[in-house]
Design a protein around this motif. Structure first.
Motif, PDB file in Angstrom:
ATOM      1  N   THR B  37       0.873  -1.177   0.000  1.00 53.35           N
ATOM      2  CA  THR B  37       0.000   0.000   0.000  1.00 53.35           C
ATOM      3  C   THR B  37       0.907   1.222   0.000  1.00 53.35           C
ATOM      4  O   THR B  37       1.968   1.205   0.628  1.00 53.35           O
ATOM      5  CB  THR B  37      -0.889   0.017   1.261  1.00 53.35           C
ATOM      6  N   TRP B  39       1.347   5.042   1.176  1.00 52.81           N
ATOM      7  CA  TRP B  39       0.862   6.052   2.127  1.00 52.81           C
ATOM      8  C   TRP B  39       1.362   7.407   1.674  1.00 52.81           C
ATOM      9  O   TRP B  39       2.561   7.591   1.509  1.00 52.81           O
ATOM     10  CB  TRP B  39       1.366   5.713   3.539  1.00 52.81           C
ATOM     11  N   ARG B  50      -4.066  13.848  -1.640  1.00 52.93           N
ATOM     12  CA  ARG B  50      -5.353  13.276  -2.061  1.00 52.93           C
ATOM     13  C   ARG B  50      -5.377  13.006  -3.566  1.00 52.93           C
ATOM     14  O   ARG B  50      -5.960  12.028  -4.025  1.00 52.93           O
ATOM     15  CB  ARG B  50      -6.495  14.208  -1.649  1.00 52.93           C
ATOM     16  N   ALA B  53      -3.536   9.824  -4.304  1.00 53.90           N
ATOM     17  CA  ALA B  53      -4.327   8.659  -3.904  1.00 53.90           C
ATOM     18  C   ALA B  53      -5.407   8.349  -4.945  1.00 53.90           C
ATOM     19  O   ALA B  53      -5.576   7.189  -5.345  1.00 53.90           O
ATOM     20  CB  ALA B  53      -4.939   8.881  -2.528  1.00 53.90           C
ATOM     21  N   VAL B  70      -3.256   5.657  -0.104  1.00 55.17           N
ATOM     22  CA  VAL B  70      -4.041   6.285   0.959  1.00 55.17           C
ATOM     23  C   VAL B  70      -3.422   7.633   1.271  1.00 55.17           C
ATOM     24  O   VAL B  70      -2.206   7.728   1.413  1.00 55.17           O
ATOM     25  CB  VAL B  70      -4.002   5.414   2.241  1.00 55.17           C
ATOM     26  N   SER B  71      -4.246   8.683   1.389  1.00 53.63           N
ATOM     27  CA  SER B  71      -3.690   9.960   1.832  1.00 53.63           C
ATOM     28  C   SER B  71      -3.901  10.077   3.335  1.00 53.63           C
ATOM     29  O   SER B  71      -4.919   9.654   3.875  1.00 53.63           O
ATOM     30  CB  SER B  71      -4.348  11.132   1.097  1.00 53.63           C
TER      31      SER B  71
END
Lengths: 219, 244
Positions: B37, B39, B50, B53, B70-71
């Motif tokens: 993932t 980050w 954002r 992401a 993911v933000s």
């Protein structure tokens, strides 16, 4: 090295391929060519839109001087452009901070409107709540066709907000809508290049507004 | 460190952000292929975190796979990423070189076992703790953030990462470490984060995402959250002052 810089997008799929250096060299070449393409498009767009930028910035300045506020909105990546725009006006690197609000920053409002009245009304309902004659509505839509953007511009124009649209391709519905007073179109077919040029247009609008305000300070 | 490890794939490249993007994209694709993932944090410009992401989660090109990005808000990024990230994940920071919260986070990434990428503008960071650095130099960072250039950088990062996915043979190959100064497998110190201090004096740390017990007699006292340089089970320096 192939003469066609996008040739590697259609590779001979080879599970045994092990030469990362060749791929990295192709990636770097592709990045360089896209970077040049992006900067050329931004320069060409600013030049072609010069008169529209000046007219829109003059109208925005007049509204700000009368106490108008700016509302920014958009979908997806364009929502983050709207957020970035609000941040630029509120916290400028130089010049005057100006009142700007994002219509994409409150998840309670966004989900309540989407769930209860529909996503196509997610911005127009906020314009109804917040917008006053003399305010400014700035919307980013890569396609120029998003229904919620068109509905928001309709509502904003009806309430005597100044409306400014930034979009791509040929501008689609936004370019021919009477509700969009100043439509700045990035003539490209690439979503990414359009978004980059929309940022450049917005920065130029902001910077022109700041120049006008600086002049009005001294007059 | 990573630049040295991957020197075999960079030879002959023109220096600059596009070459750095190319190398970083290869590393990112390999991490994503292994289940990572990403980050994302942008303390000064949260909209960029954002945007990155949404770019990876919802690709603009139909048919490209959705990748987990993911933000995270900068205010509690250290706590959130420490809790939620898994070893092998990716940390992307978008900021200027002097941004304290980005540096803070990047300094810990190695201890958590994350591959880190620092995307920035303005004066370039010196002694960067990030594995990969992509920098727009000689510009006003506040203007570059809104000029389209910053967005361009992560649009390219996304695109190049997906190009690497078209080369499955290269996704599994990890860079071979043959350099004498490679920190990961040489006897130099590694960054560790203190996770627990026991009453009997044993101190647990995270190093490279793994839990280890270390001897802290040279750097006592320590407390959870401190960063240490660990060599062969012994903490030789406290990095607390360096990163806080």
């Amino acid at each position: 090295m192939s003469a066609e810089p996008t040739g590697f997008l259609y590779p001979f799929i080879e599970a045994e391929e092990r030469d990362a250096a060749a791929l990295v060299a192709d990636l770097a070449l592709s990045a360089q060519s896209k970077m040049a393409e992006s900067r050329d498009l931004r320069a060409a767009t600013l030049e072609r839109c010069r008169a529209d930028i000046d007219a829109a910035a003059a109208a925005m300045t007049a509204r700000f001087l009368q106490g108008g506020r700016l509302f920014a909105f958009g979908n997806g990546g364009n929502a983050t452009d709207a957020e970035g725009t609000v941040d630029l006006f509120r916290h400028p690197p130089h010049g005057h901070p100006l009142p700007a609000l994002s219509l994409v920053d409150n998840q309670a409002v966004l989900t309540a409107l989407s769930n209860d009245v529909g996503f196509e009304l997610v911005f127009s309902r906020q314009i109804i709540a917040h917008g006053k004659a003399g305010d400014i509505a700035v919307g980013f839509s890569t396609s120029g066709d998003s229904v919620n953007m068109l509905r928001a511009f309709d509502e904003a124009a009806r309430r005597d907000l100044l409306t400014i649209g930034l979009c791509g391709y040929d501008g689609a519905a936004m370019a021919v809508s009477d509700a969009v007073h100043h439509c700045l179109v990035v003539r490209s077919e690439s979503v990414h290049r359009i978004q980059e040029a929309q940022d450049a247009l917005m920065l130029e609008l902001w910077s022109t507004v700041q120049r006008h305000l600086a002049r009005s300070d001294t007059s | 460190m990573m630049a040295i490890m991957e020197s075999s794939v960079t030879s002959g490249l023109e220096e600059g952000p596009t070459a750095d993007l190319a190398v970083a994209s290869l590393a990112l694709a390999r991490r994503f292929a292994a289940g990572a993932t990403m980050w994302c944090v942008a303390p000064q410009w949260p909209s960029h975190a954002r945007h990155v992401a949404v770019e990876f989660v919802h690709p603009v090109i139909v048919g490209k796979r959705a990748l987990p990005a993911v933000s995270v808000d900068a205010e509690d990024a250290v706590a959130v990423v420490r809790l939620a990230a898994r070893p092998g994940d990716i940390l992307l920071a978008v900021s200027t070189a002097d941004d304290a919260s980005a540096s803070h986070l990047l300094a810990r990434a190695g201890a958590w076992g994350l591959t880190s990428l620092w995307l920035g503008a303005g004066s370039r960071a010196t002694g960067s703790p990030a594995n990969h650095v992509v920098w727009l130099e000689g510009v006003d960072p506040a203007l570059t953030s809104r000029s389209g250039d910053m967005v361009l950088m992560y649009h390219l990062l996304w695109e190049l990462t997906h190009v690497v996915f078209e080369h499955p043979g290269l996704l599994e190959a990890e860079p071979e470490c043959t350099e004498e100064v490679c920190v990961t497998c040489s006897d130099e110190g590694r960054v560790a984060e203190v996770t627990a201090v026991h009453t009997d004096g044993r101190v647990e740390v995270l190093v490279g995402g793994q839990r280890e017990t270390v001897d802290v007699s040279l750097v006592d006292p320590v407390e959870p959250g401190d960063l240490l340089l660990v060599h062969a089970g012994v903490a030789i320096t406290s990095l607390g002052d360096v990163v806080s």
